[in-house]
Write a protein that holds these residues in place. Structure first.
Motif, PDB file in Angstrom:
ATOM      1  N   THR A  12       0.830  -1.203   0.000  1.00  0.00           N
ATOM      2  CA  THR A  12       0.000   0.000   0.000  1.00  0.00           C
ATOM      3  C   THR A  12       0.866   1.254   0.000  1.00  0.00           C
ATOM      4  O   THR A  12       0.599   2.220  -0.729  1.00  0.00           O
ATOM      5  CB  THR A  12      -0.923   0.013   1.233  1.00  0.00           C
ATOM      6  OG1 THR A  12      -1.787  -1.125   1.175  1.00  0.00           O
ATOM      7  CG2 THR A  12      -1.756   1.288   1.280  1.00  0.00           C
ATOM      8  N   LEU A  13       1.905   1.238   0.821  1.00  0.00           N
ATOM      9  CA  LEU A  13       2.819   2.380   0.881  1.00  0.00           C
ATOM     10  C   LEU A  13       3.457   2.634  -0.479  1.00  0.00           C
ATOM     11  O   LEU A  13       3.496   3.778  -0.959  1.00  0.00           O
ATOM     12  CB  LEU A  13       3.909   2.126   1.925  1.00  0.00           C
ATOM     13  CG  LEU A  13       5.056   3.135   1.953  1.00  0.00           C
ATOM     14  CD1 LEU A  13       4.549   4.528   2.308  1.00  0.00           C
ATOM     15  CD2 LEU A  13       6.136   2.689   2.942  1.00  0.00           C
ATOM     16  N   MET A  14       3.942   1.585  -1.123  1.00  0.00           N
ATOM     17  CA  MET A  14       4.617   1.743  -2.403  1.00  0.00           C
ATOM     18  C   MET A  14       3.647   2.196  -3.495  1.00  0.00           C
ATOM     19  O   MET A  14       4.016   2.997  -4.361  1.00  0.00           O
ATOM     20  CB  MET A  14       5.300   0.437  -2.803  1.00  0.00           C
ATOM     21  CG  MET A  14       6.424   0.000  -1.865  1.00  0.00           C
ATOM     22  SD  MET A  14       7.610   1.325  -1.501  1.00  0.00           S
ATOM     23  CE  MET A  14       8.219   1.701  -3.140  1.00  0.00           C
ATOM     24  N   LYS A  15       2.427   1.701  -3.458  1.00  0.00           N
ATOM     25  CA  LYS A  15       1.423   2.115  -4.440  1.00  0.00           C
ATOM     26  C   LYS A  15       1.155   3.612  -4.334  1.00  0.00           C
ATOM     27  O   LYS A  15       1.115   4.333  -5.348  1.00  0.00           O
ATOM     28  CB  LYS A  15       0.131   1.321  -4.226  1.00  0.00           C
ATOM     29  CG  LYS A  15      -0.992   1.726  -5.175  1.00  0.00           C
ATOM     30  CD  LYS A  15      -2.274   0.939  -4.884  1.00  0.00           C
ATOM     31  CE  LYS A  15      -3.405   1.384  -5.796  1.00  0.00           C
ATOM     32  NZ  LYS A  15      -4.665   0.637  -5.497  1.00  0.00           N
ATOM     33  N   ASN A  16       0.987   4.091  -3.094  1.00  0.00           N
ATOM     34  CA  ASN A  16       0.704   5.512  -2.877  1.00  0.00           C
ATOM     35  C   ASN A  16       1.898   6.386  -3.234  1.00  0.00           C
ATOM     36  O   ASN A  16       1.741   7.471  -3.801  1.00  0.00           O
ATOM     37  CB  ASN A  16       0.300   5.742  -1.426  1.00  0.00           C
ATOM     38  CG  ASN A  16      -1.036   5.092  -1.077  1.00  0.00           C
ATOM     39  OD1 ASN A  16      -1.859   4.849  -1.956  1.00  0.00           O
ATOM     40  ND2 ASN A  16      -1.249   4.822   0.198  1.00  0.00           N
ATOM     41  N   LEU A  17       3.089   5.914  -2.903  1.00  0.00           N
ATOM     42  CA  LEU A  17       4.292   6.694  -3.201  1.00  0.00           C
ATOM     43  C   LEU A  17       4.539   6.768  -4.704  1.00  0.00           C
ATOM     44  O   LEU A  17       4.844   7.839  -5.248  1.00  0.00           O
ATOM     45  CB  LEU A  17       5.508   6.074  -2.500  1.00  0.00           C
ATOM     46  CG  LEU A  17       6.849   6.772  -2.736  1.00  0.00           C
ATOM     47  CD1 LEU A  17       6.795   8.229  -2.291  1.00  0.00           C
ATOM     48  CD2 LEU A  17       7.963   6.036  -1.997  1.00  0.00           C
ATOM     49  N   LYS A  18       4.397   5.648  -5.393  1.00  0.00           N
ATOM     50  CA  LYS A  18       4.612   5.628  -6.845  1.00  0.00           C
ATOM     51  C   LYS A  18       3.655   6.569  -7.570  1.00  0.00           C
ATOM     52  O   LYS A  18       4.014   7.155  -8.597  1.00  0.00           O
ATOM     53  CB  LYS A  18       4.435   4.198  -7.380  1.00  0.00           C
ATOM     54  CG  LYS A  18       5.573   3.265  -7.032  1.00  0.00           C
ATOM     55  CD  LYS A  18       5.315   1.867  -7.601  1.00  0.00           C
ATOM     56  CE  LYS A  18       6.453   0.915  -7.317  1.00  0.00           C
ATOM     57  NZ  LYS A  18       6.206  -0.442  -7.868  1.00  0.00           N
ATOM     58  N   ALA A  19       2.447   6.720  -7.034  1.00  0.00           N
ATOM     59  CA  ALA A  19       1.454   7.594  -7.662  1.00  0.00           C
ATOM     60  C   ALA A  19       1.873   9.062  -7.622  1.00  0.00           C
ATOM     61  O   ALA A  19       1.387   9.874  -8.417  1.00  0.00           O
ATOM     62  CB  ALA A  19       0.097   7.425  -6.976  1.00  0.00           C
ATOM     63  N   LYS A  20       2.785   9.392  -6.726  1.00  0.00           N
ATOM     64  CA  LYS A  20       3.236  10.781  -6.579  1.00  0.00           C
ATOM     65  C   LYS A  20       4.568  11.043  -7.277  1.00  0.00           C
ATOM     66  O   LYS A  20       5.061  12.176  -7.254  1.00  0.00           O
ATOM     67  CB  LYS A  20       3.350  11.119  -5.089  1.00  0.00           C
ATOM     68  CG  LYS A  20       2.029  10.995  -4.338  1.00  0.00           C
ATOM     69  CD  LYS A  20       2.179  11.279  -2.855  1.00  0.00           C
ATOM     70  CE  LYS A  20       0.835  11.148  -2.146  1.00  0.00           C
ATOM     71  NZ  LYS A  20       0.936  11.446  -0.697  1.00  0.00           N
ATOM     72  N   LEU A  21       5.130  10.015  -7.888  1.00  0.00           N
ATOM     73  CA  LEU A  21       6.440  10.115  -8.533  1.00  0.00           C
ATOM     74  C   LEU A  21       6.323   9.861 -10.027  1.00  0.00           C
ATOM     75  O   LEU A  21       5.311   9.320 -10.500  1.00  0.00           O
ATOM     76  CB  LEU A  21       7.401   9.098  -7.913  1.00  0.00           C
ATOM     77  CG  LEU A  21       7.770   9.305  -6.449  1.00  0.00           C
ATOM     78  CD1 LEU A  21       8.501   8.073  -5.912  1.00  0.00           C
ATOM     79  CD2 LEU A  21       8.627  10.555  -6.271  1.00  0.00           C
ATOM     80  N   PRO A  22       7.341  10.222 -10.799  1.00  0.00           N
ATOM     81  CA  PRO A  22       7.340   9.903 -12.230  1.00  0.00           C
ATOM     82  C   PRO A  22       7.161   8.399 -12.455  1.00  0.00           C
ATOM     83  O   PRO A  22       7.621   7.579 -11.649  1.00  0.00           O
ATOM     84  CB  PRO A  22       8.726  10.364 -12.681  1.00  0.00           C
ATOM     85  CG  PRO A  22       9.090  11.452 -11.729  1.00  0.00           C
ATOM     86  CD  PRO A  22       8.522  11.025 -10.406  1.00  0.00           C
TER      87      PRO A  22
END
Length: 242
Positions: free
Chosen positions: A216-226
């Motif tokens: 969940t953390l990685m999904k949310n973080l990736k959504a905010k990055l290129p």
């Protein structure tokens, strides 16, 4: 390290040291002698806001994995685990941390092992003023020359390490605490996979990390990055290449 206290007042008057030092660096000091440890901490706190201390190598290793200091100062002869074994554990996980050894031992065997462990300096007690000052300067200069506080990313995005801020297209991107910790960790060790164990120690700290929570953390973080900035190697961890 006991000699460090005796030269503190003289060192404090040297502007060149003051200019080189930065409050943003994290320093870990590992020393089993109580007096030497207290004196060392007092000295280091004149230059660094983030100074951590451990009385043995096991405690030092635990602190290292929690705070990921840029500079480590350690004795060699300590109970439970000696300083060189402690450094070997660090080097298995990180080749870039600046490490200074302060020891009463000048044995050739120790010196050769120290060279192999890529130390900044191997200082013999009692520590000379000029030698200790030079070692700290080398650490700081090495860090500054290698790493800018601005890490440029694709798609007009960058991360300011000093201010812990992600900026994309000129706008600050809001990050939750764990997202910020995760991004900082990945960028600190960019171009190599950060292991699940490292992530758990740095981001979850005292609590357990579940597989679902990490996903969940990685999904949310990736959504905010290129797109495609973060890659995953199953069974190993995550990596940012930039």
């Amino acid at each position: 390290m006991t000699a460090v206290r005796s030269v503190t007042e003289r060192l404090l008057s040297n502007n060149d040291m003051e200019k080189l030092a930065t409050k943003n660096l994290h320093v870990l000091y590992v020393e089993d002698d109580d007096v030497a440890r207290e004196n060392g901490i007092e000295y280091l706190e004149n230059y660094f806001d983030h100074v951590y201390a451990a009385s043995d190598a096991f405690s030092g290793l635990k602190l290292y994995r929690e705070i990921h200091p840029e500079i480590i100062i350690t004795d060699i002869q300590m109970p439970k685990l000696n300083g060189l074994e402690f450094i070997k554990q660090i080097r298995k996980e990180n080749k870039e941390t600046q490490i200074i050894v302060i020891s009463a031992y000048s044995d050739t065997t120790y010196l050769l092992q120290a060279i192999e462990l890529q130390l900044v300096k191997y200082l013999i007690k009692p520590v000379q003023e000029s030698a200790f000052k030079e070692a700290l300067q080398q650490c700081i200069e090495s860090i500054h020359h290698k790493d800018s506080n601005i890490i440029n990313l694709p798609d007009n995005t960058y991360f300011d390490t000093y201010n812990q801020t992600l900026v994309r297209d000129g706008d600050v991107v809001a990050l939750r605490t764990k997202e910020l910790q995760m991004l900082s960790l990945l960028l600190k060790y960019k171009n190599r996979y950060v292991t699940y164990s490292e992530i758990e120690n740095h981001v979850w700290r005292e609590s357990a990390m579940s597989s679902d929570a990490l996903k969940t953390l990685m999904k949310n973080l990736k959504a905010k990055l290129p797109a495609n900035l973060i890659s995953n190697l199953s069974g190993t961890g995550y990596k940012i290449e930039c």
